[in-house]
Design an enzyme around this catalytic site. Structure first.
Site, short mmCIF file in Angstrom:
data_model
loop_
_atom_site.label_atom_id
_atom_site.label_comp_id
_atom_site.label_asym_id
_atom_site.label_seq_id
_atom_site.Cartn_x
_atom_site.Cartn_y
_atom_site.Cartn_z
CG HIS A 141 86.00 -39.35 71.18
ND1 HIS A 141 86.45 -39.61 69.89
CD2 HIS A 141 86.30 -40.47 71.89
CE1 HIS A 141 86.98 -40.81 69.84
NE2 HIS A 141 86.91 -41.35 71.03
CG ASP A 172 86.76 -37.17 67.57
OD1 ASP A 172 86.88 -36.48 68.61
OD2 ASP A 172 86.52 -38.39 67.59
CB SER A 247 89.57 -43.17 71.06
OG SER A 247 88.46 -43.89 70.61
#
Length: 526
Positions: A141, A172, A247
């Protein structure tokens, strides 16, 4: 020596002594006078001045770990251009907010001389160098849909353009590569299976774009699932602070080994609230190794659907444990092998399968094309069938295509109505596609900003079932009821609202809930 000489000598000594004593007195007087003056001019005469000690390295495991790992953690920034259809599909509320933002800062909006203007988007994240040749592991992402990916190394101002090697949306994860012209410091990989709840851990990344931020905590839980659709995401949970921008950065153990990739947080505010999630490195390594080999992640599947089964259900069908099959995708491996709904899968190649997650793990790790022996219970009797493993991507796409939610829908006539809304009849195929079981009603396709409908909380895709306790079954019903209303009248609507996106934006139909909306019809109602 005569008497005169002795007298002269004593006189000299006496004069010398007097001069010495006088000098001492002058010095003491000067010091005392200076001290008194200084004391009178000092704001806090009884305060002790602070002294900075000599620098001494107060070494600890965390500081050593940070120094060791920070050079292996990178800052990722992405740039993407919104597609024309994305721009066209934006809601009126988003357009209004954009116009307000532009007017506030004195910039022209789309309605002020720049129609159709597309705004460049950007995103920030983190990553960890896995290979000295410039291979970096991060979250999908972070780089998804990016037209340009740039990477900044630790304490470096240069941004390197990165190439996307491959990505896996289901876990992911993504692998990117940069060419820095030199070997890069790669992080050391640990074994996430060795981690225990309560172990210390450290998260490193760029929260809110603040590079090389280090936070510490413990492992709060293992094998944590955070959504029924995330079959390939079983997380390490930690209370080490993870915020937007972290992230893709590493979660490391006290030995400085990467044990996870920071991926998500659970928060009611959008910021850290003590619950963060990292994908275990053992899972990430499996994805990484396949991506650098083939450029993509492939998994096996057989084409069955299931959900967690209660013991009572299994008992009725003659099993104590296993996976209760709710559906079988036509034409896929399970269907070809003769597996049916209401079968219970209890073993694969003789090894017991206790639940759906274990079934998914076993099948997805099996190479595509491999034939496996599946043990079933059907009508309370055991049986075995041979199933050839298929490609999960193809099976999922076929499964979605077989659902009513993606079949062509017959749309009804759309008509503007009072309350500032546009409504549309619900045809039979449309009603089936969106999973609405209740009969009657009209669906809202648009709500004008600032209208009565907007004020009371109507949203696109709401289904109006009644107005002021009068049933709505057609567009004419809405017009008839609205014509009987005047300014100042109370208006109450019973509405069905979807709990998620409608097909075809979503792979399956959402659940619907009843809500009631009300307000007083204003003089400016439309």
């Amino acid at each position: 020596m005569n008497l005169l000489d002795q007298m002269r000598k004593q006189r000299f000594l006496s004069i010398t002594l007097m001069v010495f004593v006088l000098s001492i007195g002058i010095v003491i007087g000067t010091l005392v006078d200076t001290g008194v003056k200084a004391g009178k001019g000092q704001a806090a005469p009884d305060a002790t001045p602070l002294e900075i000690p000599s620098p001494v390295q107060l070494s600890s495991a965390f500081s050593q770990l940070a120094k060791k790992l920070e050079p292996s953690v990178v800052h990722i920034s992405t740039i993407y251009e919104p597609k024309a259809q994305e721009r066209a599909g934006r809601s009126g509320q988003e357009e209004d907010l954009e116009d307000l933002f532009n007017r506030f800062f004195g910039m022209p909006g789309p309605r002020e001389g720049a129609p159709g203007r597309q705004r460049r988007g950007s995103a920030l994240g983190s990553g960890v160098i896995i290979d000295p040749n410039g291979y970096i592991l991060t979250n999908n992402h972070v780089v998804e849909k990016a037209d340009r990916i740039q990477v900044a190394l630790y304490e470096g101002k240069t941004k390197y353009d990165a190439k996307l090697i491959g990505a896996d949306p289901e876990s992911d994860l993504a692998v990117i590569k940069i060419d820095a012209g030199t070997k890069l410091p790669a992080a050391r990989i640990g074994n996430s299976d060795a981690i225990q709840v309560g172990d210390w851990c450290v998260a490193i990344g760029s929260p809110f774009g603040l590079q090389a931020t280090v936070t510490a905590g413990i492992i709060s839980a293992k094998d944590r699932g955070i959504g029924p659709s995330n079959l390939f995401q079983r997380f390490l949970q930690t209370d080490a602070a993870i915020n937007p921008g972290n992230s893709g950065g590493p979660l490391v153990n006290i030995n400085g080994e990467v044990i996870g990739i920071n991926t998500a947080i659970a928060s009611g505010t959008g910021g850290f609230q003590g619950v963060g999630f990292a994908l275990p490195i053992n899972t990430a390594a499996k994805v990484y190794n396949q991506i650098i080999k083939t450029g993509k992640m492939t998994r096996g599947a057989i084409g069955v659907s299931f959900r967690d089964s209660k013991p009572e259900l299994l008992e009725v069908y003659g099993a104590k444990e296993g996976v209760f099959v709710e559906g079988v995708t036509p034409g896929m491996p399970a269907d070809k092998a003769g597996i049916r709904p209401e079968d219970i899968i209890t073993a694969i190649d003789g090894e017991a399968v206790k639940d759906g997650q274990e079934l998914v793990n076993r099948i997805s790790d099996t190479p595509i094309g491999t034939e496996v022996d599946v043990t079933l219970i059907r009508d309370k009797k055991p049986m075995n069938v041979k199933v050839r493993i298929g490609d999960r991507t193809e099976i999922v796409d076929r499964d979605r295509g077989a659902r009513p939610s993606t079949e062509p829908e017959e749309r009804g006539e759309a008509r503007p109505a009072k309350f500032g809304i546009t409504i549309e009849m619900l045809t039979g195929s449309r009603r089936e596609a969106i999973g609405l079981d209740e009969s009657g009603g009209v669906i809202v396709v648009n709500v004008e900003g600032g209208s009565f409908g907007d004020d009371i909380g109507l949203l696109p895709n709401d289904v109006i079932l009644s107005i002021n306790r009068q049933d709505v079954n057609s567009l004419d019903d809405v017009k008839r009821i609205q014509d009987g209303l005047k300014a100042g009248d109370p208006v109450a609507l019973r509405v069905k609202r979807a709990t998620g996106p409608l097909p075809p934006r979503a792979p399956r139909a959402p659940e619907w809930v009843n809500i009631f909306l009300a307000g007083t019809l204003p003089d400016t109602s439309r």
